[in-house]
Each structure stands twice: as C-alpha cells, then as structure tokens.
Scaffold this active site. Sequence first.
Site, PDB file in Angstrom:
ATOM      1  CG  ASP A  17      -1.995   1.038   1.176  1.00  0.00           C
ATOM      2  OD1 ASP A  17      -2.310   1.512   0.062  1.00  0.00           O
ATOM      3  OD2 ASP A  17      -2.522   1.403   2.243  1.00  0.00           O
ATOM      4  N   GLY A  18       0.377   2.294  -0.636  1.00  0.00           N
ATOM      5  CA  GLY A  18       1.043   3.589  -0.593  1.00  0.00           C
ATOM      6  C   GLY A  18       1.656   4.026  -1.906  1.00  0.00           C
ATOM      7  N   GLY A  20       0.229   5.234  -4.645  1.00  0.00           N
ATOM      8  CA  GLY A  20      -0.335   6.496  -5.108  1.00  0.00           C
ATOM      9  C   GLY A  20       0.166   7.682  -4.306  1.00  0.00           C
ATOM     10  NE  ARG A  21      -1.550   6.575   1.020  1.00  0.00           N
ATOM     11  CZ  ARG A  21      -1.664   5.770   2.071  1.00  0.00           C
ATOM     12  NH1 ARG A  21      -1.523   6.253   3.287  1.00  0.00           N
ATOM     13  NH2 ARG A  21      -1.899   4.483   1.895  1.00  0.00           N
ATOM     14  CD1 TRP A  22       7.455   6.511  -2.438  1.00  0.00           C
ATOM     15  CD2 TRP A  22       7.143   6.707  -4.649  1.00  0.00           C
ATOM     16  NE1 TRP A  22       8.695   6.526  -3.035  1.00  0.00           N
ATOM     17  CE2 TRP A  22       8.530   6.647  -4.398  1.00  0.00           C
ATOM     18  CE3 TRP A  22       6.703   6.827  -5.973  1.00  0.00           C
ATOM     19  CZ2 TRP A  22       9.481   6.707  -5.410  1.00  0.00           C
ATOM     20  CZ3 TRP A  22       7.646   6.892  -6.987  1.00  0.00           C
ATOM     21  CH2 TRP A  22       9.023   6.829  -6.704  1.00  0.00           C
ATOM     22  CG  HIS A  34       0.436   1.732  -9.430  1.00  0.00           C
ATOM     23  ND1 HIS A  34       0.071   1.371  -8.151  1.00  0.00           N
ATOM     24  CD2 HIS A  34      -0.588   2.487  -9.922  1.00  0.00           C
ATOM     25  CE1 HIS A  34      -1.124   1.882  -7.875  1.00  0.00           C
ATOM     26  NE2 HIS A  34      -1.535   2.569  -8.935  1.00  0.00           N
ATOM     27  CB  SER A  62      -8.724  -5.540  -3.267  1.00  0.00           C
ATOM     28  OG  SER A  62      -9.331  -4.307  -3.617  1.00  0.00           O
ATOM     29  CB  THR A  63     -13.055  -7.980  -4.884  1.00  0.00           C
ATOM     30  OG1 THR A  63     -13.066  -7.703  -3.475  1.00  0.00           O
ATOM     31  CG2 THR A  63     -12.650  -9.439  -5.098  1.00  0.00           C
ATOM     32  CG  LEU A 128       8.852 -17.988  -2.129  1.00  0.00           C
ATOM     33  CD1 LEU A 128       8.361 -17.887  -0.692  1.00  0.00           C
ATOM     34  CD2 LEU A 128       9.650 -16.745  -2.508  1.00  0.00           C
TER      35      LEU A 128
END
Length: 237
Positions: A17-18, A20-22, A34, A62-63, A128
Amino acid sequence: MDSDKKAMPKHLGIIMDGNGRWAKKRNLPRTYGHKEGVKRVLEVVRACYKLNIPYLSLYAFSTENWKRPEQEVSNLMFLLRTFIDQYIDELDENGVKLNIMGDTSALGEKTQAMVLGAVRRTESNKALTLNIGLNYGGQDEILRAAKALAQKAKDGEIAVEAINKEAFERELYTKNQPPLDLLIRPSGELRVSNFMLWQMAYAEFWFSDILWPDFTEDTLKTAIDDYQTRDRRFGGV
C-alpha cells in the site's frame, strides 16, 4: 541479521500500500508509484528465498480495486504482465511457485493467459510459494469456500458432520499451506483491508508508516526481527 531460523515466519503476508501517495508526494502520476512498487515486489521475493521463508502472500489487486479509474486499472494489469514477462525465468530458476488467490476470470484475456501460464510453468517448484492476491477479497474467499462445501454436501460428497476446519481450509486458495505468521502493512494504515481473513487468525501484525515503494529488504528484516521478539501463545496462557 542474526536470526534464529526456528523463529522465522513460515508464511509472510504483505498488504502492498502507498504507491499512489508515494507518487503524489513527488508530483508524479500514480502510475509511477505503481512502477516503483513492482520493483519492491521483486526485492521482497528475493529476500524471502534468501531467508528460506517458504510462503509469501502479496495483496496486489483487490475485488474493490475495480472502482479505480479505468486507465489506472489498465496500467496495473500492464505492470502485472510486464513483471511476469521480465521475471518469470528468474522466479522459476529459483524454485518459486506462483499461486493466484482470486478470480482470474475477470481479468482481460491477455492478462489471464499470462498469469495462468506462469502458474502452470512453476507448479512443480518447491522453494517458495508466492501467493498473489489478484481480484481477491478475504470475505469473497470465505463465501466461495462455504458455497463449495455446501455444494459437496448437497451432492453427497461430504457429510455435514464431516465439515470441519481442515475441510474448510481445503477449499481456500491457500490449500495445504500454513496460516499466516506475520502480516505486514506499510503506508501508515491500521487495517487489514479484507486480506486473508481466515488465514490471519493468529498472525502477528507489523505496521509501518513507510510507503510501499520505499519498502526495502532492510525494512523486511526489521519487521522479522520484531516478530522474533513476540511471544506467540495462540490463545494459550
């Protein structure tokens, strides 16, 4: 990092998350955030296979993210395809198995083909397991599992009395995987945003104000160091 491997999380989840704010802080379009966030995905995956963490779950789309502007959604799908195209060889060579959590049928034909092709290519890898939440929601996953069990009971494949925790978990996207040990949420938000609601029942949480494009391997190690100080009692004394 001098970590006791016995205390390492087996299953790590990250709500990325973040982005867009970045970008906004730098007066850049959200797409730039992104793009930078995709680089962090690769860095964290590499760190996990170096640290021998066998399961990593990342919340990518997410949905609810379909509500975003059409161009932003299109750019996110382009970045997903680009990531697969550029790094699938490296992931495969390092034993990374790609597993998708979410309904891929809603993706565009080209994106869906690339994603499912990557899943098939890596399905035998064991170092992994990389779970990607793509068109994913925790509540949707639980409903999906409940409906699948209800249908099996209706069809006589399973008795209602035989429906237990193990049977339910076999219907989840994370079938045969351990539950989350550590959930990381950067960007300053203090919520789980409908991510892996069943699997996080006894997970430890680690929140940070760091925006995802600034999240590094050192940040991950800091989170793991903190996790290793926790006394996990799983409901016991």
